[in-house]
Design an enzyme around this catalytic site. Sequence first.
Site, mmCIF file in Angstrom:
data_model
loop_
_atom_site.group_PDB
_atom_site.id
_atom_site.type_symbol
_atom_site.label_atom_id
_atom_site.label_comp_id
_atom_site.label_asym_id
_atom_site.label_seq_id
_atom_site.Cartn_x
_atom_site.Cartn_y
_atom_site.Cartn_z
ATOM 1 N N PHE A 81 12.205 27.487 -26.288
ATOM 2 C CA PHE A 81 11.015 27.577 -27.133
ATOM 3 C C PHE A 81 10.043 26.493 -26.663
ATOM 4 O O PHE A 81 10.475 25.406 -26.262
ATOM 5 C CB PHE A 81 11.371 27.368 -28.610
ATOM 6 C CG PHE A 81 12.230 28.470 -29.187
ATOM 7 C CD1 PHE A 81 12.162 29.765 -28.704
ATOM 8 C CD2 PHE A 81 13.107 28.209 -30.238
ATOM 9 C CE1 PHE A 81 12.950 30.785 -29.243
ATOM 10 C CE2 PHE A 81 13.889 29.214 -30.785
ATOM 11 C CZ PHE A 81 13.819 30.509 -30.292
ATOM 12 N N TYR A 146 10.026 19.045 -29.537
ATOM 13 C CA TYR A 146 10.027 19.854 -28.310
ATOM 14 C C TYR A 146 10.379 18.969 -27.105
ATOM 15 O O TYR A 146 11.319 19.249 -26.354
ATOM 16 C CB TYR A 146 8.658 20.528 -28.111
ATOM 17 C CG TYR A 146 8.489 21.110 -26.741
ATOM 18 C CD1 TYR A 146 9.231 22.227 -26.343
ATOM 19 C CD2 TYR A 146 7.630 20.538 -25.806
ATOM 20 C CE1 TYR A 146 9.103 22.753 -25.067
ATOM 21 C CE2 TYR A 146 7.495 21.051 -24.532
ATOM 22 C CZ TYR A 146 8.235 22.157 -24.166
ATOM 23 O OH TYR A 146 8.125 22.664 -22.903
HETATM 24 O O1 LIG Z 1 -7.817 26.341 -28.549
HETATM 25 C C1 LIG Z 1 -7.603 25.286 -27.929
HETATM 26 C C2 LIG Z 1 -6.373 25.034 -27.265
HETATM 27 C C3 LIG Z 1 -6.219 23.817 -26.598
HETATM 28 N N1 LIG Z 1 -7.209 22.902 -26.572
HETATM 29 C C4 LIG Z 1 -7.028 21.619 -25.870
HETATM 30 O O2 LIG Z 1 -6.749 21.875 -24.525
HETATM 31 C C5 LIG Z 1 -5.849 20.893 -23.986
HETATM 32 C C6 LIG Z 1 -4.652 21.613 -23.405
HETATM 33 O O3 LIG Z 1 -3.944 22.252 -24.466
HETATM 34 P P1 LIG Z 1 -2.709 23.237 -24.195
HETATM 35 O O4 LIG Z 1 -2.194 23.678 -25.528
HETATM 36 O O5 LIG Z 1 -3.112 24.296 -23.222
HETATM 37 O O6 LIG Z 1 -1.697 22.315 -23.444
HETATM 38 P P2 LIG Z 1 -0.930 20.991 -23.953
HETATM 39 O O7 LIG Z 1 -1.336 19.882 -23.021
HETATM 40 O O8 LIG Z 1 -1.082 20.747 -25.384
HETATM 41 O O9 LIG Z 1 0.530 21.509 -23.738
HETATM 42 C C7 LIG Z 1 1.299 21.374 -22.591
HETATM 43 O O10 LIG Z 1 2.241 20.396 -22.872
HETATM 44 C C8 LIG Z 1 3.025 20.701 -24.023
HETATM 45 C C9 LIG Z 1 3.918 19.538 -24.263
HETATM 46 O O11 LIG Z 1 3.193 18.371 -24.446
HETATM 47 C C10 LIG Z 1 3.802 21.994 -23.814
HETATM 48 O O12 LIG Z 1 4.717 21.824 -22.746
HETATM 49 C C11 LIG Z 1 2.818 23.112 -23.500
HETATM 50 O O13 LIG Z 1 3.531 24.326 -23.257
HETATM 51 C C12 LIG Z 1 1.985 22.703 -22.291
HETATM 52 O O14 LIG Z 1 1.020 23.674 -21.960
HETATM 53 C C13 LIG Z 1 -5.465 19.988 -25.172
HETATM 54 O O15 LIG Z 1 -6.246 18.842 -25.105
HETATM 55 C C14 LIG Z 1 -5.837 20.824 -26.399
HETATM 56 O O16 LIG Z 1 -6.210 20.058 -27.516
HETATM 57 C C15 LIG Z 1 -8.425 23.139 -27.199
HETATM 58 O O17 LIG Z 1 -9.338 22.308 -27.161
HETATM 59 N N2 LIG Z 1 -8.581 24.328 -27.868
#
Ligand SMILES: O=c1ccn([C@@H]2O[C@H](COP(=O)(O)OP(=O)(O)O[C@H]3O[C@H](CO)[C@H](O)[C@H](O)[C@H]3O)[C@@H](O)[C@H]2O)c(=O)[nH]1
Length: 346
Positions: A81, A146
Site C-alpha cells: 500500500f 507508510y
Molecule cells: O493535488 C496535488 C497533489 C500533490 N501536490 C504536491 O505535489 C508534490 C508531490 O506530491 P505527490 O503526492 O505526487 O508525491 P509525494 O512527494 O507526496 O509522494 C511520494 O513520496 C511518498 C512518500 O513520502 C510516497 O512514496 C508517494 O507514493 C510518492 O509519490 C507535493 O509537494 C504535493 O504537496 C499538489 O500540490 N497538489
Amino acid sequence: MSTQPDTILISGGAGYIGSHVTHALNEAGFTTVVVDSLVKGNRFAAEKASHFRQGDIGDAAFIAAVCDEFKPAAALHFAAFIEVGESVQKPDMYFENNRDKAVVFFKTMASKGVGKVVFSSTAAVYGEPEIVPITEDSPWKPINPYGQSKLEAEMALREIAGVRSATLRYFNVAGGAPEAGLGETHVPETHLLPRLLLPLLDMPAEIQTGLGLKSGFKVFGTDYPTRDGTAVRDYIHVMDLADAHVLALKYLLAGGKTEIFNLGSGEGYSVNEIVAAARKVLSRPDYQPGTAPRRAGDPATLVADSTKARSVLGWAPHRGLEEMLSSAATWHQTETYINTIRQKVS
Ligand SMILES: O=c1ccn([C@@H]2O[C@H](COP(=O)(O)OP(=O)(O)O[C@H]3O[C@H](CO)[C@H](O)[C@H](O)[C@H]3O)[C@@H](O)[C@H]2O)c(=O)[nH]1
C-alpha cells in the site's frame, strides 16, 4: 534444485511501477511471473507478464506453489500500500501488508532457495531530511507509518539468512509507457502529475468526480522555504526507474552484495515549475491552478543523491520532465485507462 536463470518472480507486478518493470524485464529477455492479489493492481497490467497467478503475498502456501511451479532465479517485491495519508489513518493495515506479509513472502522464497531480492522502497524512509541531496546514509527517520512500514520490511529482508538484496528507494515516480499499454492507474489518485493533467484533458465527468478532481487541481502550500514557495521534489520517469530494476537484478544475479540505492534524477522541481512545464506540454499557456494549504506531512524539499546507483549499477536516467508529462497525458486519454477507472469508481 534446478533453476532457470531467466525466470523472475514479481510481486505486485499488476501495479503502476511493478507493471512497467515487468515490461522492461520482458524486453530484456527474462521470463516474468507476476503474483498479484488485484486488490490494488490491474488485470490489464498483469496480462503483460509471461505468466500471472492471482494471490496474496502473505499466503505462504500460494507463494511456495508458485516457486515450485516456476523455479524463479530471483524476485522483485512491489506489492504494497502506498498512500501516506491512509497510513496515518490505518497504521495497522500498513504494517500488516507492507511489513508482515512482505516478511512471509521473503521467508517463503528463501525456503524455496530464491535468495536474490530487489525490494521496492521509498524516500519516505528519510522523513524530513536535514541535508539535501539525500544520500543512502542520511538518517533513516520516517515521519509516517507508510515510511516506517517500508523501512521495517527493508531491515527484516537484510536479516534473512542466505538472501542477498538490492533495496531501491524511489523519489517521485511519474510518466508511463502508453506505447506498451501501460501507465499510472491509481484510485484514489494522490500524485501530482495525474492530478494536474487530468482536469486539463477533457476527461469524462465521472472520471473527474470519481478521482476527486471535479473542482480542479490545487497547489498544496505556497509558503514553503523554497525558491518559489512551493514544494520541491525529484521526479523520475517510471521507465528510467524500470531500467534501474533490470540493472539491480543483473547485479544480484552476477553475485553483487546486499546494497541500498537511492533512485532519483538529482534535480528538484517545484510544484509551480511542474505546472509551468504542463502548460507548455499541453499548449495551455493561460492555465492557472488553484491553491490550498499545505498537505499534512509534506516536507519542503526532497532531492536524491543517486551517485551510488550510477557508480555501482551503471544506471543513469535519460527521460526528462517533458517526457514524463507527455507520456502521462497520452496514457490518461487511452481507452484502457478510462475504462479501468470507470469500472473502479462505479
Ligand atoms: O493535488 C496535488 C497533489 C500533490 N501536490 C504536491 O505535489 C508534490 C508531490 O506530491 P505527490 O503526492 O505526487 O508525491 P509525494 O512527494 O507526496 O509522494 C511520494 O513520496 C511518498 C512518500 O513520502 C510516497 O512514496 C508517494 O507514493 C510518492 O509519490 C507535493 O509537494 C504535493 O504537496 C499538489 O500540490 N497538489
